[in-house]
Scaffold this active site. Structure first.
Site, PDB file in Angstrom:
ATOM      1  N   ASP A  59       0.813  -1.247  -0.165  1.00 29.66           N
ATOM      2  CA  ASP A  59      -0.171   0.143   0.006  1.00 29.66           C
ATOM      3  C   ASP A  59       0.910   1.201  -0.030  1.00 29.66           C
ATOM      4  O   ASP A  59       1.651   1.244   1.046  1.00 29.66           O
ATOM      5  CB  ASP A  59      -0.972  -0.034   1.418  1.00 29.66           C
ATOM      6  CG  ASP A  59      -1.779   0.995   1.396  1.00 29.66           C
ATOM      7  OD1 ASP A  59      -1.662   1.996   0.601  1.00 29.66           O
ATOM      8  OD2 ASP A  59      -2.650   1.074   2.349  1.00 29.66           O
ATOM      9  N   SER A 125      -4.364  15.441 -14.593  1.00 31.76           N
ATOM     10  CA  SER A 125      -5.328  15.263 -15.509  1.00 31.76           C
ATOM     11  C   SER A 125      -5.766  16.459 -16.053  1.00 31.76           C
ATOM     12  O   SER A 125      -5.953  17.483 -15.115  1.00 31.76           O
ATOM     13  CB  SER A 125      -6.541  14.443 -14.629  1.00 31.76           C
ATOM     14  OG  SER A 125      -7.597  14.379 -15.583  1.00 31.76           O
ATOM     15  N   TYR A 150     -12.489  13.370  -7.328  1.00 26.29           N
ATOM     16  CA  TYR A 150     -11.257  12.716  -8.286  1.00 26.29           C
ATOM     17  C   TYR A 150     -10.264  13.989  -8.686  1.00 26.29           C
ATOM     18  O   TYR A 150      -9.461  13.965  -8.759  1.00 26.29           O
ATOM     19  CB  TYR A 150     -11.779  11.821  -9.253  1.00 26.29           C
ATOM     20  CG  TYR A 150     -10.629  11.734 -10.361  1.00 26.29           C
ATOM     21  CD1 TYR A 150      -9.618  10.903 -10.306  1.00 26.29           C
ATOM     22  CD2 TYR A 150     -10.767  12.267 -11.544  1.00 26.29           C
ATOM     23  CE1 TYR A 150      -8.768  10.786 -11.403  1.00 26.29           C
ATOM     24  CE2 TYR A 150      -9.995  12.141 -12.371  1.00 26.29           C
ATOM     25  CZ  TYR A 150      -8.756  11.357 -12.365  1.00 26.29           C
ATOM     26  OH  TYR A 150      -7.871  11.500 -13.278  1.00 26.29           O
ATOM     27  N   LYS A 154      -6.386  15.631  -7.805  1.00 29.31           N
ATOM     28  CA  LYS A 154      -5.551  16.104  -8.839  1.00 29.31           C
ATOM     29  C   LYS A 154      -5.030  17.454  -8.718  1.00 29.31           C
ATOM     30  O   LYS A 154      -3.989  17.556  -8.806  1.00 29.31           O
ATOM     31  CB  LYS A 154      -6.236  16.034 -10.553  1.00 29.31           C
ATOM     32  CG  LYS A 154      -6.393  14.547 -10.597  1.00 29.31           C
ATOM     33  CD  LYS A 154      -5.266  13.526 -10.581  1.00 29.31           C
ATOM     34  CE  LYS A 154      -5.394  12.092 -10.632  1.00 29.31           C
ATOM     35  NZ  LYS A 154      -3.947  11.256 -10.422  1.00 29.31           N
ATOM     36  N   GLY A 298     -22.459  15.837 -15.705  1.00 29.39           N
ATOM     37  CA  GLY A 298     -20.997  16.063 -15.377  1.00 29.39           C
ATOM     38  C   GLY A 298     -20.141  16.054 -16.503  1.00 29.39           C
ATOM     39  O   GLY A 298     -18.790  16.795 -16.463  1.00 29.39           O
TER      40      GLY A 298
END
Ligand code: UFG
Length: 339
Positions: A59, A125, A150, A154, A298
């Protein structure tokens, strides 16, 4: 030989990047918790390169576990791919996204700083731009408030890297803002392995062409675009992987203009959903049944890159065409059926 730690290296972008790093003469250590990937990633990297790449299952957000990796090897650079990437899941499970995506980055930076790693590449991204007023998006295009957790991870990840490289002398950082990665390695030994129903367009197309899904839903044909379907910038996975090699080269050669830099990695060419589907059918001579349905909540109408900064500064350029990417995507899908 410089050594690069590839966190999340068993996944789609990480495995392709590992191959390109090895091809460029780097020694690679892959670390991954296999939460959204499998051992087929490192195995494919070994088959393609002929190098017995070390793989550690751990991990990346666990300082003890990752610390052991740093005790065993000394790294010149590290690339952080170890993140969850589903936009809708991040909306329903934000804490899972903040915990994993940010903890793994902070843990990496803490260890990298102590151990004298020179540079970190962060997987960012194009989602950080939202829907810009002016296209193509340059690195100066304002980041808009994130529409998902998400996207927020970023943006925050970029800020964590920016602030850390400003504060800790000797630590450099590059964030690469990916547009839409597609395609697979031409060997068809590694590629994208979506779990469950694919959310992204190209895996859905390949599964539909393979008969796994009855038809593709095209989300909206009433966007203000030439054919009414949404425009994106689809970047080949091998070209994208090579951008990471260029970023590592730049950091290790001390060619950066500042401690922290950001580059768009895209083709600069907008492609509509319909054009992509039609190109896939033509290139692979296979049918993809589709139906136009309502817009997906979205989604933005159009986003494509100005990638000229990466061309100038990284010495990187797009070398693969859309036809090639869609051909390798299909070859990869067919190879999965034979496994
Ligand atoms: N699309 C369809 N049908 C599908 C899947 C997608 O028509 O079954 C359309 C989408 O509406 C969109 C285009 O195909 O217009 C591309 O969709 P993807 O899901 O492949 O990619 P996105 O541009 O929506 O997603 C990308 C990245 C994410 C990122 C997101 C931010 O994959 O990591 O942009 O908007 F967060």
């Amino acid at each position: 030989m410089a050594r690069v730690l590839v966190l999340g290296g068993a996944g789609y972008i990480g495995s392709h990047t590992s191959v390109e790093l090895i091809g460029a003469g780097y020694e690679v250590v892959i670390v991954d918790n296999l939460s959204n990937s499998s051992l087929s990633g490192p195995e494919g990297v070994r088959k393609i390169t002929g190098v017995d790449v070390p793989f550690v299952e751990c991990d990346c957000a666990d300082p003890q576990a990752l610390g052991k990796v740093f005790e065993r090897w000394k790294f010149d650079a590290a690339i952080h791919f170890a993140a969850y990437k589903s936009v809708p899941e991040s909306v329903s499970e934000p804490l899972k996204y903040y915990r994993n995506n940010l903890d793994s980055l902070v843990t990496l930076l803490e260890l990298a700083r102590i151990q004298g790693v020179h540079g970190i590449v962060f997987s960012s991204s194009a989602t950080v731009y939202g829907q810009p007023d002016i296209l193509p998006a340059t690195e100066q295009t304002p980041r808009l408030p994130a529409l998902s957790s998400y996207g927020a991870t970023k943006q925050i990840g970029e800020d964590i890297l920016r602030d850390s490289t400003a504060a800790y002398p000797g630590l450099k950082g590059i964030a690469l803002r990916y547009f839409n990665p597609i395609g697979a390695h031409p060997s068809a030994l590694i590629g994208e392995l979506p779990r469950g129903v694919p959310g992204n367009l190209v895996p859905f197309i390949t599964q539909t062409a393979a008969g796994i899904r009855p038809e593709l839903s095209i989300f909206g044909d009433d966007y203000p675009t030439p054919d009414g379907t949404a425009l994106r910038d689809y970047i080949d996975i091998v070209d994208l992987a090579r951008a990471h090699v260029a970023a590592v080269n730049r950091m290790l050669a001390s060619k950066q203009k500042s401690d922290y830099e950001v580059f768009n990695i895209g083709t600069g060419r907008p492609v509509s959903v319909l054009e992509l589907v039609n190109t896939f059918q033509r290139v692979n001579d296979v049918k993809v049944p589709f139906r136009i349905v309502a817009r997906r909540p979205g989604d933005i109408a159009a986003l494509w890159a100005d990638a000229s900064l990466a061309e100038r500064e990284l010495g990187w350029k797009v070398e693969r065409s859309l036809d090639q990417s869609l051909s390798t995507s299909w070859a990869w899908q067919k190879s999965l059926a034979q496994q």
